[in-house]
Design an enzyme around this catalytic site. Structure first.
Site: not given
Ligand code: ADE
Length: 363
Positions: A91-92, A185
């Site tokens: 995601k990052t 999450t």
């Protein structure tokens, strides 16, 4: 510095913006959560920097490719984007790639670091047109910060209160158009008003073995590690569908190959190293197996609630839900029912129990 120009001028400073995530409750090799130390020493240099370099998540890349081209065509910032899915899936990395592709700065923070109103206002007032603010664990924002974000996201407006008590006044500052990229999450823990402010909501999926093999091979090349194709496959198969875990296992296997073998990561070397590390052929670690064993032995396979599993295993309920459970579900080892979790036949078989619902079950 090349990286600075790729990611914009704040890249070099970004460490200071990075919230220090709280340490994982059960740090071990298969936890996809990461410590700040690991991030700064290892992961950064390994991250793909363009969508073309990014392996896997084909559908997501297709959607983002269009979003980037459209925003660039209109000279607009990207829509606010929410990424959700288990930890370690990228995601990052994806947020940094979006910033690079858009040619804008990316500031990185995490919700637990945004404790006081001035934490978020400080970040927002320093954004330039088109910049990206990445907020990790966005489901953990406190109410005041979240409410400040509503107007900032919707109208690019920041409502701040100056002074205290009776002399307090509100001022409205306008902000340049910018993009929030949120990551979580636990999508279910996001409030509806916050979720509704994201124009693009995308899930990251577990990677298949081929994708993970390609990632392991790419990382090995960047680390100058000598690996054979079967060696890469052996690591990929035990990496729980998660690039961060694949790369972590690769480093441990590389150490093993260096100390116990001739340096080359072959399939037998990788398998021996992973056995030593207690990572089983499905990629399960000690805690995964404990969760399954507890469900089978103490709760007759369920249905059993998350809190009961947490109490019986001594693990944190949120860690079980966000870190362990998604992969166990993905592998068909457990099921979620309205009455709780149940151990699937595959879990009995994997741990060597006879399946109580199977053909050999006693009446
Ligand atoms: N390293 C970690 N994740 C990756 C990905 N998805 N593609 C390429 N390299 C990676």
């Amino acid at each position: 510095m090349a990286i600075q120009s790729t990611y914009g001028k704040d890249w070099g400073k970004k460490r200071s913006d990075v919230a220090q995530p709280s340490p994982p409750t059960a740090p071990d090799l298969l936890q996809a959560t990461t410590t700040p130390d690991e991030t700064s020493q290892n992961e950064e240099g390994l991250r793909p920097q363009t969508l073309a370099d990014y392996i896997g998540q084909k559908d997501l890349k297709g959607v983002l490719d269009i979003a980037i081209a459209a925003a660039q065509g209109r000279q607009d910032p990207l829509d606010h984007t929410l990424f959700y899915g288990p930890p370690g899936l990228g995601k990052t990395t994806m947020a940094l790639i979006l910033a690079a592709e858009m040619g804008v700065n990316c500031k990185i923070t995490a919700a637990p670091a945004l404790e006081r109103p001035r934490d978020i206002t400080g970040l927002l007032v320093n954004l330039q047109k088109g910049d990206i603010l990445f907020i990790d664990e966005i489901h953990r924002l406190n109410r005041i910060t979240e409410e400040l974000l509503y107007a900032a996201m919707e109208d690019f407006r920041l409502d701040i209160t100056i002074g205290k008590g009776q002399s307090a006044r509100t001022r409205s500052l306008s902000l340049p158009p910018f993009t929030i990229i949120g990551a979580t999450t636990n999508m279910g823990a996001l409030t509806a008003p916050l979720r509704d402010r994201f124009g693009l909501i995308q899930r990251l999926r577990f990677y298949d073995y081929e994708e993970l093999t390609a990632i392991v091979t790419r990382t090995a090349a960047l680390l100058n590690a000598d690996i054979t194709p079967p060696g890469a496959i052996a690591i990929a198969q035990r990496a729980r569908g998660t690039p961060r875990i694949a790369n972590r296992l690769l480093r441990r296997v590389r150490d093993y190959a260096q100390v116990k073998a001739l340096g080359t990561i072959t399939a037998p070397v990788a398998t021996a190293a992973l056995e030593l590390l207690n990572v089983d052929p499905l990629g399960l670690d000690w805690t995964d197996r404990l969760v399954l064993k507890t469900m089978i032995e103490q709760f007759q396979g369920g249905p059993v609630g998350l809190e009961a599993i947490a109490a019986a295993t001594g693990e944190d309920a949120r860690t079980i839900e966000e870190v362990y459970e998604p992969y166990l579900l993905q592998m068909g080892l457990i099921n979620r029912t309205p009455r709780g979790r149940t151990a699937a036949a595959a879990a009995y078989a994997h741990l060597g129990y006879s399946d109580p619902t199977g053909p050999t079950a006693l009446p």
